[in-house]
Design a protein around this motif. Structure first.
Motif, PDB file in Angstrom:
ATOM      1  N   GLN A  21       0.959  -0.911  -0.180  1.00 11.51           N
ATOM      2  CA  GLN A  21      -0.164   0.077   0.290  1.00 11.51           C
ATOM      3  C   GLN A  21       0.964   1.120   0.258  1.00 11.51           C
ATOM      4  O   GLN A  21       0.405   2.147  -0.639  1.00 11.51           O
ATOM      5  CB  GLN A  21      -0.798   0.144   1.569  1.00 11.51           C
ATOM      6  CG  GLN A  21      -2.082  -0.920   1.243  1.00 11.51           C
ATOM      7  CD  GLN A  21      -3.227  -0.885   0.385  1.00 11.51           C
ATOM      8  OE1 GLN A  21      -3.178  -0.056  -0.917  1.00 11.51           O
ATOM      9  NE2 GLN A  21      -4.018  -2.050   0.126  1.00 11.51           N
ATOM     10  N   THR A 101     -14.115  -6.042   1.381  1.00 10.28           N
ATOM     11  CA  THR A 101     -13.420  -6.178  -0.902  1.00 10.28           C
ATOM     12  C   THR A 101     -13.398  -7.748  -0.379  1.00 10.28           C
ATOM     13  O   THR A 101     -11.834  -7.630  -1.405  1.00 10.28           O
ATOM     14  CB  THR A 101     -11.998  -4.836  -0.831  1.00 10.28           C
ATOM     15  OG1 THR A 101     -11.174  -5.725   0.063  1.00 10.28           O
ATOM     16  CG2 THR A 101     -13.357  -4.132  -0.589  1.00 10.28           C
ATOM     17  N   VAL A 256      -6.152  -3.462  -3.688  1.00  8.20           N
ATOM     18  CA  VAL A 256      -6.196  -2.516  -4.839  1.00  8.20           C
ATOM     19  C   VAL A 256      -8.220  -2.010  -4.530  1.00  8.20           C
ATOM     20  O   VAL A 256      -8.637  -0.470  -4.503  1.00  8.20           O
ATOM     21  CB  VAL A 256      -6.615  -2.926  -6.229  1.00  8.20           C
ATOM     22  CG1 VAL A 256      -7.493  -2.847  -7.148  1.00  8.20           C
ATOM     23  CG2 VAL A 256      -4.589  -3.664  -6.526  1.00  8.20           C
ATOM     24  N   GLU A 257      -8.641  -3.038  -4.561  1.00 11.88           N
ATOM     25  CA  GLU A 257     -10.128  -2.288  -3.677  1.00 11.88           C
ATOM     26  C   GLU A 257     -10.273  -2.138  -2.769  1.00 11.88           C
ATOM     27  O   GLU A 257     -11.047  -0.305  -3.288  1.00 11.88           O
ATOM     28  CB  GLU A 257     -10.644  -3.620  -3.645  1.00 11.88           C
ATOM     29  CG  GLU A 257     -11.343  -4.143  -5.021  1.00 11.88           C
ATOM     30  CD  GLU A 257     -12.623  -3.849  -6.277  1.00 11.88           C
ATOM     31  OE1 GLU A 257     -13.525  -4.344  -5.291  1.00 11.88           O
ATOM     32  OE2 GLU A 257     -12.310  -3.215  -7.519  1.00 11.88           O
ATOM     33  N   GLU A 260      -8.362   2.483  -3.371  1.00  9.77           N
ATOM     34  CA  GLU A 260      -9.478   2.692  -4.344  1.00  9.77           C
ATOM     35  C   GLU A 260     -10.384   3.170  -3.705  1.00  9.77           C
ATOM     36  O   GLU A 260     -10.978   4.388  -3.719  1.00  9.77           O
ATOM     37  CB  GLU A 260      -9.098   2.420  -5.962  1.00  9.77           C
ATOM     38  CG  GLU A 260      -8.645   1.157  -6.545  1.00  9.77           C
ATOM     39  CD  GLU A 260      -8.991   0.678  -7.870  1.00  9.77           C
ATOM     40  OE1 GLU A 260      -9.906  -0.277  -8.032  1.00  9.77           O
ATOM     41  OE2 GLU A 260      -8.252   0.955  -8.926  1.00  9.77           O
ATOM     42  N   LYS A 261     -11.534   2.755  -2.956  1.00  8.21           N
ATOM     43  CA  LYS A 261     -12.864   3.870  -2.614  1.00  8.21           C
ATOM     44  C   LYS A 261     -12.225   4.291  -1.648  1.00  8.21           C
ATOM     45  O   LYS A 261     -12.843   5.060  -1.391  1.00  8.21           O
ATOM     46  CB  LYS A 261     -13.288   2.157  -1.314  1.00  8.21           C
ATOM     47  CG  LYS A 261     -13.783   1.434  -2.896  1.00  8.21           C
ATOM     48  CD  LYS A 261     -14.954   0.603  -1.909  1.00  8.21           C
ATOM     49  CE  LYS A 261     -15.734  -0.589  -2.638  1.00  8.21           C
ATOM     50  NZ  LYS A 261     -16.664  -1.413  -2.048  1.00  8.21           N
ATOM     51  N   ASN A 264     -10.285   7.678  -3.246  1.00  8.71           N
ATOM     52  CA  ASN A 264     -11.187   7.235  -4.489  1.00  8.71           C
ATOM     53  C   ASN A 264      -9.771   7.703  -5.710  1.00  8.71           C
ATOM     54  O   ASN A 264      -9.577   8.919  -6.535  1.00  8.71           O
ATOM     55  CB  ASN A 264     -11.879   8.760  -5.018  1.00  8.71           C
ATOM     56  CG  ASN A 264     -12.521   8.910  -5.285  1.00  8.71           C
ATOM     57  OD1 ASN A 264     -13.458   8.296  -6.133  1.00  8.71           O
ATOM     58  ND2 ASN A 264     -13.622  10.105  -5.655  1.00  8.71           N
ATOM     59  N   ILE A 265      -8.788   6.881  -6.153  1.00  6.10           N
ATOM     60  CA  ILE A 265      -8.212   7.206  -7.043  1.00  6.10           C
ATOM     61  C   ILE A 265      -7.736   5.544  -7.476  1.00  6.10           C
ATOM     62  O   ILE A 265      -8.395   5.049  -7.266  1.00  6.10           O
ATOM     63  CB  ILE A 265      -6.877   7.284  -6.304  1.00  6.10           C
ATOM     64  CG1 ILE A 265      -6.371   5.781  -5.244  1.00  6.10           C
ATOM     65  CG2 ILE A 265      -6.697   8.401  -5.585  1.00  6.10           C
ATOM     66  CD1 ILE A 265      -5.248   4.928  -5.279  1.00  6.10           C
ATOM     67  N   LYS A 266      -7.478   5.984  -8.391  1.00 10.51           N
ATOM     68  CA  LYS A 266      -7.158   4.107  -9.672  1.00 10.51           C
ATOM     69  C   LYS A 266      -5.295   3.832  -8.851  1.00 10.51           C
ATOM     70  O   LYS A 266      -4.545   4.314  -9.139  1.00 10.51           O
ATOM     71  CB  LYS A 266      -7.331   4.365 -10.839  1.00 10.51           C
ATOM     72  CG  LYS A 266      -7.321   3.361 -11.838  1.00 10.51           C
ATOM     73  CD  LYS A 266      -8.425   3.288 -12.815  1.00 10.51           C
ATOM     74  CE  LYS A 266      -8.555   1.891 -13.041  1.00 10.51           C
ATOM     75  NZ  LYS A 266      -8.189   1.094 -12.107  1.00 10.51           N
ATOM     76  N   ALA A 267      -5.680   2.883  -8.686  1.00 13.18           N
ATOM     77  CA  ALA A 267      -4.694   2.282  -7.698  1.00 13.18           C
ATOM     78  C   ALA A 267      -3.951   1.351  -9.114  1.00 13.18           C
ATOM     79  O   ALA A 267      -4.191   0.871  -9.958  1.00 13.18           O
ATOM     80  CB  ALA A 267      -5.380   0.591  -6.958  1.00 13.18           C
TER      81      ALA A 267
END
Ligand code: ATR
Length: 279
Positions: A21, A101, A256-257, A260-261, A264-267
């Motif tokens: 992470q 997740t 990843v999930e 991202e939540k 609010n990003i794209k991992a």
């Protein structure tokens, strides 16, 4: 004060989450720290209270807290509610929201990494704990045709079957014997181990719930245990000439999930995968 994310568990030393992470945060130039928090059951309530501080963003939740955090937080997502377990807590409008997740992470690992599409398939699942519930929930959401559930303690399998079966997918609990498995295992498209059998440092590190004589070479095997990477269960699939997936992929995709939540990003999946591979 720097914003923080982290993971709570007991023991937590072995956790790989901070490494992959933090690699994601650094790669994206996000100035936040991902910490590792050793939290005993006695200290859980106090730790969750501290999440109400302004610097807290989100936390991964691992064993043995996945169920015990539920009464201590404010809200649950639909998946966490149905599964009855939380593996991420996010701060949302000053409320602590519990999510699961593990379920979507498992399905993304299967489909994106291994190209196994659960739709219309028959699955045999070993184990009836929290991980099993998350995986069964994910399989049903992905359009699986049938689920056979085998657990040492049959009553637990029976309860999970009753709670998670839907109008479309009936989960069939079966007893955990070789004779019973022989009727189902060779005809399953996928067999998943969600028990702790084969886990280093666990109750039975040398054991597998199934042996190669009951595994067809066309069946896909998946073990959620990732330490060791090649478990006794996976070795039986190797012996059968069958394909398989290893548990690090579920660990990666649940993370990843979650990140991202939380942000609010794209991992950056490749960066996170590389950090895991380097461990
Ligand atoms: P998790 O939340 O990670 O799923 P859990 O709720 O403790 O963990 O569940 C562990 C699973 O491993 C259970 O299905 C358990 O079977 P029982 O319900 O019969 O206890 C299974 N398990 C653990 N040790 C086992 C063993 N020696 N043989 C067979 N199953 C075992």
């Amino acid at each position: 004060m720097t914003d923080i994310l982290g993971v709570i568990g007991h023991p937590i030393n072995h956790s790989m989450s901070p490494v992959f992470q933090q690699a994601a945060l650094d790669h994206l130039g996000i100035n936040k720290i991902f910490e590792k928090w050793e939290v005993t059951p006695e200290n859980l309530e106090g730790k969750i209270k501290s999440f109400r501080n302004n610097s807290f963003i989100a936390s991964c939740v691992t064993l043995p807290h996945k169920q015990n955090v539920i009464p201590l937080i404010d809200d649950l997502t639909d998946s966490a509610k149905s599964i009855g377990a939380v593996n991420w807590i996010y701060k949302n409008n000053n409320k602590l929201v519990g999510d699961n997740t593990d379920s979507t992470g498992f399905i993304r690992a299967l489909t994106e990494k291994y190209n196994f599409i659960p739709e219309d398939k028959t699955a045999l699942v070993f184990g009836a704990g929290g991980a099993s519930r998350a995986i069964i929930f994910g399989l049903i959401k992905s359009g699986v045709k049938k689920i056979i559930l085998s657990n040492r303690n049959f009553d637990k399998a029976d309860i999970v079957s009753k709670e998670l079966s839907t109008n479309k997918v009936k989960i069939e609990p079966i007893i955990y014997t070789r004779d019973s498995l022989a009727n189902y295992a060779p005809y399953s498209d996928i067999i998943i181990n969600t028990t702790s059998l084969g886990m280093a440092g666990g109750p039975a590190p040398m054991k597998t719930p199934i042996t190669s004589d009951l595994i067809s070479s066309t069946t896909f095997g998946y073990d959620i245990v990732y330490s060791p990477l090649i478990t006794p269960f996976i070795k039986e699939f190797e012996k059968s000439g069958a394909e398989y997936g290893t548990g690090l992929s579920m660990l990666l995709y649940q993370g990843v999930e979650g990140i991202e939540k939380a942000l609010n990003i794209k991992a950056p999946i490749n960066v996170m995968q590389k950090a895991l591979d380097a461990l």
